[in-house]
Enzyme design. Structure first.
Site, PDB file in Angstrom:
ATOM      1  N   HIS A 206       0.877  -1.167   0.000  1.00  0.00           N
ATOM      2  CA  HIS A 206       0.000   0.000   0.000  1.00  0.00           C
ATOM      3  C   HIS A 206       0.921   1.225   0.000  1.00  0.00           C
ATOM      4  CE1 HIS A 206      -2.652  -2.915   2.100  1.00  0.00           C
ATOM      5  NE2 HIS A 206      -3.672  -2.181   1.710  1.00  0.00           N
ATOM      6  N   GLU A 337     -11.074  -6.612  -4.675  1.00  0.00           N
ATOM      7  CA  GLU A 337     -10.909  -7.666  -3.657  1.00  0.00           C
ATOM      8  C   GLU A 337     -12.146  -7.709  -2.764  1.00  0.00           C
ATOM      9  OE1 GLU A 337      -7.114  -7.684  -1.592  1.00  0.00           O
ATOM     10  OE2 GLU A 337      -8.062  -8.483   0.203  1.00  0.00           O
ATOM     11  N   GLU A 373      -9.377 -13.365  -1.469  1.00  0.00           N
ATOM     12  CA  GLU A 373      -8.686 -13.659  -0.206  1.00  0.00           C
ATOM     13  C   GLU A 373      -9.532 -14.685   0.555  1.00  0.00           C
ATOM     14  OE1 GLU A 373      -6.884 -10.430   1.899  1.00  0.00           O
ATOM     15  OE2 GLU A 373      -7.340 -11.335   3.830  1.00  0.00           O
ATOM     16  N   HIS A 376     -11.411 -13.745   3.666  1.00  0.00           N
ATOM     17  CA  HIS A 376     -12.607 -12.943   3.419  1.00  0.00           C
ATOM     18  C   HIS A 376     -13.753 -13.857   2.993  1.00  0.00           C
ATOM     19  CE1 HIS A 376      -9.973  -9.144   2.418  1.00  0.00           C
ATOM     20  NE2 HIS A 376      -9.799  -9.604   3.648  1.00  0.00           N
ATOM     21  N   ASP A 401      -5.027 -13.607  -2.561  1.00  0.00           N
ATOM     22  CA  ASP A 401      -4.354 -13.214  -1.321  1.00  0.00           C
ATOM     23  C   ASP A 401      -4.328 -14.460  -0.438  1.00  0.00           C
ATOM     24  OD1 ASP A 401      -3.656 -10.676  -1.940  1.00  0.00           O
ATOM     25  OD2 ASP A 401      -4.963  -9.676  -0.505  1.00  0.00           O
ATOM     26  N   ASP A 412     -11.133 -11.549  10.676  1.00  0.00           N
ATOM     27  CA  ASP A 412     -10.082 -11.588   9.668  1.00  0.00           C
ATOM     28  C   ASP A 412      -8.730 -11.796  10.344  1.00  0.00           C
ATOM     29  OD1 ASP A 412      -9.072 -11.435   7.148  1.00  0.00           O
ATOM     30  OD2 ASP A 412      -9.160  -9.256   6.996  1.00  0.00           O
ATOM     31  N   ASP A 414      -6.115 -13.475   9.114  1.00  0.00           N
ATOM     32  CA  ASP A 414      -4.987 -13.448   8.170  1.00  0.00           C
ATOM     33  C   ASP A 414      -3.884 -14.447   8.533  1.00  0.00           C
ATOM     34  OD1 ASP A 414      -6.056 -11.467   6.493  1.00  0.00           O
ATOM     35  OD2 ASP A 414      -5.273  -9.846   7.724  1.00  0.00           O
ATOM     36  N   ASP A 444      -1.087 -12.349   2.012  1.00  0.00           N
ATOM     37  CA  ASP A 444      -1.720 -11.313   2.844  1.00  0.00           C
ATOM     38  C   ASP A 444      -1.989 -11.994   4.193  1.00  0.00           C
ATOM     39  OD1 ASP A 444      -3.081  -9.274   3.978  1.00  0.00           O
ATOM     40  OD2 ASP A 444      -4.544  -8.998   2.377  1.00  0.00           O
TER      41      ASP A 444
HETATM   42  C1  XUL Z   1      -7.839  -6.234   4.200  1.00  0.00           C
HETATM   43  C2  XUL Z   1      -7.034  -6.704   3.059  1.00  0.00           C
HETATM   44  C3  XUL Z   1      -6.175  -5.669   2.423  1.00  0.00           C
HETATM   45  C4  XUL Z   1      -6.123  -5.764   0.930  1.00  0.00           C
HETATM   46  C5  XUL Z   1      -5.352  -4.647   0.294  1.00  0.00           C
HETATM   47  O1  XUL Z   1      -8.611  -7.201   4.786  1.00  0.00           O
HETATM   48  O2  XUL Z   1      -7.040  -7.857   2.696  1.00  0.00           O
HETATM   49  O3  XUL Z   1      -4.911  -5.757   2.974  1.00  0.00           O
HETATM   50  O4  XUL Z   1      -5.561  -6.966   0.503  1.00  0.00           O
HETATM   51  O5  XUL Z   1      -5.804  -3.400   0.688  1.00  0.00           O
HETATM   52 CO    CO Z   2      -6.095  -8.898   1.083  1.00  0.00          CO
END
Ligand code: XUL
Ligand code: CO
Length: 541
Positions: A206, A337, A373, A376, A401, A412, A414, A444
């Site tokens: 980012h 996304e 992702e 998600h 992701d 989330d 991750d 991610d």
């Molecule tokens: C948030 C997420 C972000 C996006 C990019 O949940 O996954 O990091 O991948 O903005």
């Molecule tokens: Co993401």
């Protein structure tokens, strides 16, 4: 029924082919929606912490509580700022090597090899790959080409282990505790040293992860340019490429009511101007994709929200992106996304099918694909692989992701994906669509808050890369053997010829269906045989 054979796996190196097929544990995440309703606090509370603006930065480049010698809060529900000297808290005293360009010592000192080796499945070295052998050929391409691994900057370089109940736990020796340009540049050098040692071909970022935000848009742009200058150099000296860039349109309070869906046109314009800059720098870095995750594009209450107007605005925003991409001659793939919630209660880009519907409604489906992702996806109440398959089946899977959630938590988290059943299904989809390029598998994902050792950032990625390499080999075997695809095709055989074929092709009428049933009567029951499919699948994953 024949037992499945292992796929033919050739190697371009002299090392022997390893046994890649293992028995795996079935752990499909079917989340109980009610269970994670109410868990939206995770992201929003983190952001509450971030907005305290007390310097040191965390995920997505936001502020977290500054290292301070103030006493800890007595309220255990308030985020606690770590004190200097607390064991395990951040060390901002250590200035070793911070002024120099040499960053290798940060990893040398921890015994990290210059290049993570391939050790094979018999290896018990936690700093060696067990399955990922980048040159190994699987179905005509190297693992490196199929998997297109990428390290994300926000978690790996900016994460400090913040959670809603406490401040950072993770300190890195190269950080000087400031959000300054010098620190940003040193961190970037460390990131490339990390990725070089890990052997990943790509990175993602980012704008606000890699560079501090300035007092004005123009100042932020200058700071970003200064860091991107260095990134261009580091990309060329290491051969590591940019998979994608993205704009952080969700961390600062300016975007609290959304970016392109903000009721205030001024904020919309600010977000668009920020994206313009990210498009330029991603183009400059040769980024192969540009991602839009709708950070706060959603709503908290219908009472104060005109949802149709907001979605129209979001589409208008993306049309400007498409136009500017053409204007600057960028060739990167544009990606949306999906995520169903967090930080807003109702994110507009709920899941793959919702995003496909949005893109088609607004005539944007030729310009965008989807970055899926899996964590998600599980938040949307699907199993982790669902959206990868769904997007791919409609020709919209652009990138992944690569992460997963914790079913019994339901927010989330991750996590690095570790379940070979999930990675095999995902890689089956990637193989079936002929690859994921120009997208990739972007981690991610973040180390757990408790994983505070420097080597953990390597081990987490090694584990994740191995999980996908294992999935790739299992999926290749599954497709090469062809048994499962044949079993699936057999379930639909009635549509392959005769009246069924006419039905599938949309040539028959309701009256003909009535006549067909009058002639053939009640259909016989055909078993779905799920357990049979599972037992075969288990031999590959
Ligand atoms: C948030 C997420 C972000 C996006 C990019 O949940 O996954 O990091 O991948 O903005
Ligand atoms: Co993401």
């Amino acid at each position: 029924m024949q037992p499945p054979k292992r796929a033919r796996v050739e190697k371009s190196s002299s090392a022997e082919c390893q046994g890649m097929i293992c028995s795996g544990r079935r752990n499909v995440f079917t989340l109980n929606k009610s269970k994670h309703r109410g868990c939206e606090f995770a992201f929003s509370d983190i952001l509450l912490l971030l907005f305290r603006r007390l310097r040191t930065v965390d995920t997505h480049g936001c502020s977290i509580p500054k290292i301070t010698s103030q006493p800890l809060s007595s309220n255990r529900w308030l985020p606690k700022a770590p004190r200097q000297g607390d064991s395990g808290t951040m060390s901002i005293q250590d200035g070793q090597g911070k002024g120099t360009l040499d960053v290798a010592h940060y990893f040398d000192d921890e015994g990290i090899p210059a290049k993570i080796p391939y050790g094979g499945t018999s290896s018990r070295n936690h700093l060696a790959f067990k399955y990922y052998d980048e040159d190994q050929i699987v179905r005509g391409k190297s693992m490196r080409e199929w998997l297109r691994f990428s390290v994300c900057y926000w978690h790996t370089m900016r994460g400090v282990g913040l959670d809603p109940f406490g401040g950072g736990t993770i300190s890195r020796p190269w950080e000087d505790g400031t959000d300054g340009l010098e620190n940003a540049k040193r961190r970037l050098r460390v990131a490339f040293e990390f990725m070089k040692r890990l052997g990943v071909p790509f990175w993602t970022f980012h704008d606000r992860d890699i560079a501090p935000e300035g007092a004005t848009l123009a100042e932020s742009g200058k700071l970003l340019d200064a860091v991107v200058d260095l990134a261009v150099e580091l990309q060329s000296s290491t051969g590591i490429s940019c998979l994608w860039g993205t704009a952080n349109l969700f961390s600062t309070r300016r975007y609290m009511n959304g970016a392109s869906t903000n009721p205030d046109a001024h904020v919309f314009a600010y977000a668009a101007a920020q994206v313009k800059k990210v498009m330029e720098v991603t183009h400059r870095l040769g980024g192969q994709n540009l991602v839009f995750w709708g950070g706060r594009e959603g709503y908290q209450s219908l009472l104060n929200t005109d949802v149709r107007q907001e979605l129209d605005h979001m589409a208008a925003f993306f049309r400007m992106v498409v136009a500017y991409k053409a204007k600057i001659g960028a060739t990167y793939q544009l990606l949306l996304e999906p995520k169903p919630k967090e930080p807003t209660a109702h994110q507009y880009d709920y899941d793959a099918q919702t995003v496909i519907c949005f893109l088609k409604t607004y005539g944007l489906d030729k310009d965008f694909k989807i970055n899926i992702e899996p964590n998600h996806t599980t938040l949307a109440g699907h199993c982790a692989e669902h959206d990868v398959v769904m997007a791919s089946k409609f020709g919209m899977l652009g990138s992944i992701d690569a992460n997963t959630g914790v079913a019994h938590l339901g927010w989330d988290t991750d996590c690095f994906m570790a379940d070979p059943q999930q990675t095999t299904l995902i890689m089956k989809t990637v193989l079936e669509q002929g690859g994921i390029a120009p997208g990739g598998l972007n981690f991610d994902a973040k180390v757990r808050r408790e994983s505070t050792a420097l080597e953990d950032m390597f081990i987490a990625h090694i584990q994740g890369m191995d999980a996908f390499a294992k999935g790739l080999v299992g999926a290749a075997a599954l497709l090469e053997e062809g048994l499962l695809p044949r079993m699936v095709a057999a379930r639909y055989a009635s549509y392959a010829e005769g009246f069924g074929k006419r039905l599938a092709e949309g040539q028959a009428s309701l009256e003909e269906c009535e006549a067909f049933v009058a002639e053939h009567g009640e259909p016989r029951l055909v078993s779905g045989s799920q357990e049979k499919f599972q037992s075969i699948f288990n031999t590959y994953a």
